[in-house]
Write a protein that holds these residues in place. Structure first.
Motif, PDB file in Angstrom:
ATOM      1  N   SER A   1     -34.322  -8.584   4.430  1.00  8.22           N
ATOM      2  CA  SER A   1     -32.874  -8.805   4.347  1.00  8.22           C
ATOM      3  C   SER A   1     -32.422  -9.920   3.414  1.00  8.22           C
ATOM      4  N   ALA A   2     -33.200 -10.977   3.279  1.00  4.48           N
ATOM      5  CA  ALA A   2     -32.700 -12.192   2.616  1.00  4.48           C
ATOM      6  C   ALA A   2     -32.248 -11.948   1.182  1.00  4.48           C
ATOM      7  N   TYR A   3     -33.093 -11.313   0.376  1.00  6.05           N
ATOM      8  CA  TYR A   3     -32.716 -11.127  -1.027  1.00  6.05           C
ATOM      9  C   TYR A   3     -31.731  -9.971  -1.197  1.00  6.05           C
ATOM     10  N   LYS A   4     -31.797  -8.991  -0.308  1.00  7.70           N
ATOM     11  CA  LYS A   4     -30.915  -7.828  -0.437  1.00  7.70           C
ATOM     12  C   LYS A   4     -29.489  -8.116   0.017  1.00  7.70           C
ATOM     13  N   ILE A   5     -29.319  -9.106   0.880  1.00  5.04           N
ATOM     14  CA  ILE A   5     -27.981  -9.466   1.350  1.00  5.04           C
ATOM     15  C   ILE A   5     -27.549 -10.787   0.725  1.00  5.04           C
ATOM     16  N   LEU A   6     -28.215 -11.874   1.110  1.00  6.87           N
ATOM     17  CA  LEU A   6     -27.783 -13.191   0.651  1.00  6.87           C
ATOM     18  C   LEU A   6     -28.026 -13.380  -0.845  1.00  6.87           C
ATOM     19  N   GLY A   7     -29.198 -13.012  -1.314  1.00  8.51           N
ATOM     20  CA  GLY A   7     -29.495 -13.143  -2.737  1.00  8.51           C
ATOM     21  C   GLY A   7     -28.551 -12.316  -3.586  1.00  8.51           C
ATOM     22  N   ALA A   8     -28.341 -11.068  -3.193  1.00  5.09           N
ATOM     23  CA  ALA A   8     -27.459 -10.187  -3.965  1.00  5.09           C
ATOM     24  C   ALA A   8     -26.035 -10.725  -4.001  1.00  5.09           C
ATOM     25  N   TYR A   9     -25.563 -11.233  -2.877  1.00  2.00           N
ATOM     26  CA  TYR A   9     -24.193 -11.742  -2.795  1.00  2.00           C
ATOM     27  C   TYR A   9     -24.001 -12.973  -3.675  1.00  2.00           C
ATOM     28  N   LEU A  10     -25.038 -13.799  -3.784  1.00  2.00           N
ATOM     29  CA  LEU A  10     -24.920 -15.064  -4.518  1.00  2.00           C
ATOM     30  C   LEU A  10     -25.204 -14.927  -6.015  1.00  2.00           C
ATOM     31  N   GLU A  11     -25.453 -13.711  -6.471  1.00  2.00           N
ATOM     32  CA  GLU A  11     -25.843 -13.531  -7.879  1.00  2.00           C
ATOM     33  C   GLU A  11     -24.871 -14.218  -8.837  1.00  2.00           C
TER      34      GLU A  11
ATOM     35  N   LEU B   1     -21.565 -12.610   8.653  1.00  3.44           N
ATOM     36  CA  LEU B   1     -22.267 -12.238   9.880  1.00  3.44           C
ATOM     37  C   LEU B   1     -23.739 -12.629   9.788  1.00  3.44           C
ATOM     38  N   TYR B   2     -24.323 -12.374   8.636  1.00  4.58           N
ATOM     39  CA  TYR B   2     -25.744 -12.707   8.416  1.00  4.58           C
ATOM     40  C   TYR B   2     -25.977 -14.206   8.567  1.00  4.58           C
ATOM     41  N   ILE B   3     -25.183 -14.996   7.882  1.00  2.00           N
ATOM     42  CA  ILE B   3     -25.347 -16.451   7.911  1.00  2.00           C
ATOM     43  C   ILE B   3     -25.098 -17.013   9.305  1.00  2.00           C
ATOM     44  N   ASN B   4     -24.116 -16.473   9.992  1.00  2.34           N
ATOM     45  CA  ASN B   4     -23.782 -16.972  11.324  1.00  2.34           C
ATOM     46  C   ASN B   4     -24.817 -16.581  12.385  1.00  2.34           C
ATOM     47  N   ASN B   5     -25.755 -15.734  12.003  1.00  4.46           N
ATOM     48  CA  ASN B   5     -26.772 -15.283  12.952  1.00  4.46           C
ATOM     49  C   ASN B   5     -28.194 -15.513  12.441  1.00  4.46           C
ATOM     50  N   LEU B   6     -28.365 -16.514  11.593  1.00  2.08           N
ATOM     51  CA  LEU B   6     -29.684 -16.758  11.012  1.00  2.08           C
ATOM     52  C   LEU B   6     -30.742 -17.074  12.065  1.00  2.08           C
ATOM     53  N   GLU B   7     -30.335 -17.631  13.184  1.00  3.37           N
ATOM     54  CA  GLU B   7     -31.317 -17.961  14.223  1.00  3.37           C
ATOM     55  C   GLU B   7     -32.012 -16.710  14.773  1.00  3.37           C
TER      56      GLU B   7
ATOM     57  N   LYS C   1     -23.682  -0.454  -0.126  1.00  4.10           N
ATOM     58  CA  LYS C   1     -22.634   0.539  -0.362  1.00  4.10           C
ATOM     59  C   LYS C   1     -21.229  -0.067  -0.415  1.00  4.10           C
ATOM     60  N   ALA C   2     -21.102  -1.328  -0.027  1.00  6.27           N
ATOM     61  CA  ALA C   2     -19.776  -1.960   0.000  1.00  6.27           C
ATOM     62  C   ALA C   2     -19.226  -2.103  -1.414  1.00  6.27           C
ATOM     63  N   LYS C   3     -17.949  -1.766  -1.597  1.00  2.14           N
ATOM     64  CA  LYS C   3     -17.298  -1.847  -2.903  1.00  2.14           C
ATOM     65  C   LYS C   3     -16.480  -3.127  -3.054  1.00  2.14           C
ATOM     66  N   LEU C   4     -15.850  -3.549  -1.986  1.00  5.24           N
ATOM     67  CA  LEU C   4     -14.954  -4.699  -2.039  1.00  5.24           C
ATOM     68  C   LEU C   4     -15.702  -5.980  -1.721  1.00  5.24           C
ATOM     69  N   ASP C   5     -15.362  -7.044  -2.450  1.00  3.87           N
ATOM     70  CA  ASP C   5     -16.014  -8.326  -2.206  1.00  3.87           C
ATOM     71  C   ASP C   5     -15.733  -8.823  -0.797  1.00  3.87           C
ATOM     72  N   GLU C   6     -14.553  -8.521  -0.269  1.00  2.00           N
ATOM     73  CA  GLU C   6     -14.219  -8.978   1.086  1.00  2.00           C
ATOM     74  C   GLU C   6     -15.107  -8.299   2.127  1.00  2.00           C
ATOM     75  N   ASP C   7     -15.486  -7.050   1.870  1.00  2.00           N
ATOM     76  CA  ASP C   7     -16.396  -6.368   2.784  1.00  2.00           C
ATOM     77  C   ASP C   7     -17.803  -6.966   2.688  1.00  2.00           C
ATOM     78  N   LYS C   8     -18.220  -7.274   1.479  1.00  3.89           N
ATOM     79  CA  LYS C   8     -19.524  -7.907   1.292  1.00  3.89           C
ATOM     80  C   LYS C   8     -19.548  -9.281   1.951  1.00  3.89           C
ATOM     81  N   LYS C   9     -18.458 -10.018   1.795  1.00  5.94           N
ATOM     82  CA  LYS C   9     -18.385 -11.356   2.394  1.00  5.94           C
ATOM     83  C   LYS C   9     -18.468 -11.281   3.916  1.00  5.94           C
ATOM     84  N   ALA C  10     -17.834 -10.303   4.515  1.00  8.05           N
ATOM     85  CA  ALA C  10     -17.882 -10.149   5.971  1.00  8.05           C
ATOM     86  C   ALA C  10     -19.318  -9.907   6.442  1.00  8.05           C
ATOM     87  N   ILE C  11     -20.058  -9.121   5.679  1.00  4.79           N
ATOM     88  CA  ILE C  11     -21.458  -8.853   6.009  1.00  4.79           C
ATOM     89  C   ILE C  11     -22.288 -10.118   5.864  1.00  4.79           C
ATOM     90  N   VAL C  12     -22.067 -10.839   4.768  1.00  6.18           N
ATOM     91  CA  VAL C  12     -22.809 -12.077   4.537  1.00  6.18           C
ATOM     92  C   VAL C  12     -22.465 -13.128   5.580  1.00  6.18           C
TER      93      VAL C  12
END
Length: 240
Positions: free
Chosen positions: A122-132, A105-111, A92-103
């Motif tokens: 989660s992997a393709y829906k967050i990280l994959g989508a962001y890196l398109e 958080l995701y990357i910093n908590n991969l463990e 639902k995020a519209k701004l790239d900065e909001d998407k980046k904040a989510i990503v």
């Protein structure tokens, strides 16, 4: 709301869905016993649809700080609910900065994204989508680690690209993981290759022709699952 109030509310709501039989079954299903890939994980016994209900209720309002608290919990269902919330927030995020904040958080908590269902949800829906439309080198770094779940994240994230008919990253990461020792990577790579083949049979076929003889058997079986029986047998017998 005060810090962590959402965490408390979500835990309270999830508690209403606890199933004691599931709580006994899940540790076996997710290999949470000593020596298993999920060793040490803890389960309340809450089904995914119930976690989705709670995640959908709170994803708009819960701050990222509270999500991180849930994600760092030793309770499996709290971590999955946190990831479902992140997925809904990202979608639902519209701004790239909001998407980046989510990503971030995701990357910093991969463990804490440390079982196959957590990765696959989660992997393709967050990280994959962001890196398109961005640099994808992080996926190659993850694939080259010696961390099982980071490696699974790397290959599963490419499902987003596959659905956009972009196959090169999947094939390249598959090559990196081709000789991996763990069954969960064999299954993940085989699954992604099968997804490629559903959209472009020739691309998958040509990749398999070059690499199938060195593939673990499980990886190959997953990859050729949709092939015609005769062709599947030719691959299994090494006759291609």
């Amino acid at each position: 709301m005060i810090f962590l109030e959402y965490v408390c509310k979500i835990k309270q709501e999830l508690a209403a869905y606890i199933d004691r039989e599931k709580a006994e079954f899940f540790p076996k299903f997710f290999n949470a016993y000593p020596g298993g890939y999920g060793e040490g994980d803890q389960f309340l016994g809450i089904k995914v649809p119930d976690q989705q209900k709670v995640a959908k209720k709170y994803y708009k309002s819960i701050p990222l700080e509270d999500i991180q608290v849930l994600l760092r919990s030793p309770i499996h269902e709290y971590r999955l609910t946190a990831l479902l919330i992140l997925v809904y927030k990202f979608e639902k995020a519209k701004l790239d900065e909001d998407k980046k904040a989510i990503v971030d958080l995701y990357i910093n908590n991969l463990e804490y994204v440390n079982n196959w269902d957590l990765v696959d949800s989660s992997a393709y829906k967050i990280l994959g989508a962001y890196l398109e439309k961005k640099d994808r080198s992080i996926l190659y770094r993850l694939a080259r680690t010696d961390h099982l779940w980071s490696q699974r994240i790397a290959i599963i994230a490419t499902l987003w690209f596959i659905r956009k008919h972009q196959f090169s990253d999947t094939l390249n990461i598959a090559k990196i993981l081709l000789n991996h020792e763990h069954d969960l990577i064999h299954k993940a790579v085989g699954w992604m290759l099968r997804e490629v083949g559903k959209r472009d049979f020739k691309t998958e076929f040509e990749f398999l022709k070059l690499h199938y003889k060195q593939m673990p058997r499980t990886m190959l079986r997953y990859a050729i699952e949709r092939f015609e029986p005769e062709l599947r047998q030719q691959f299994l017998k090494g006759l291609i």
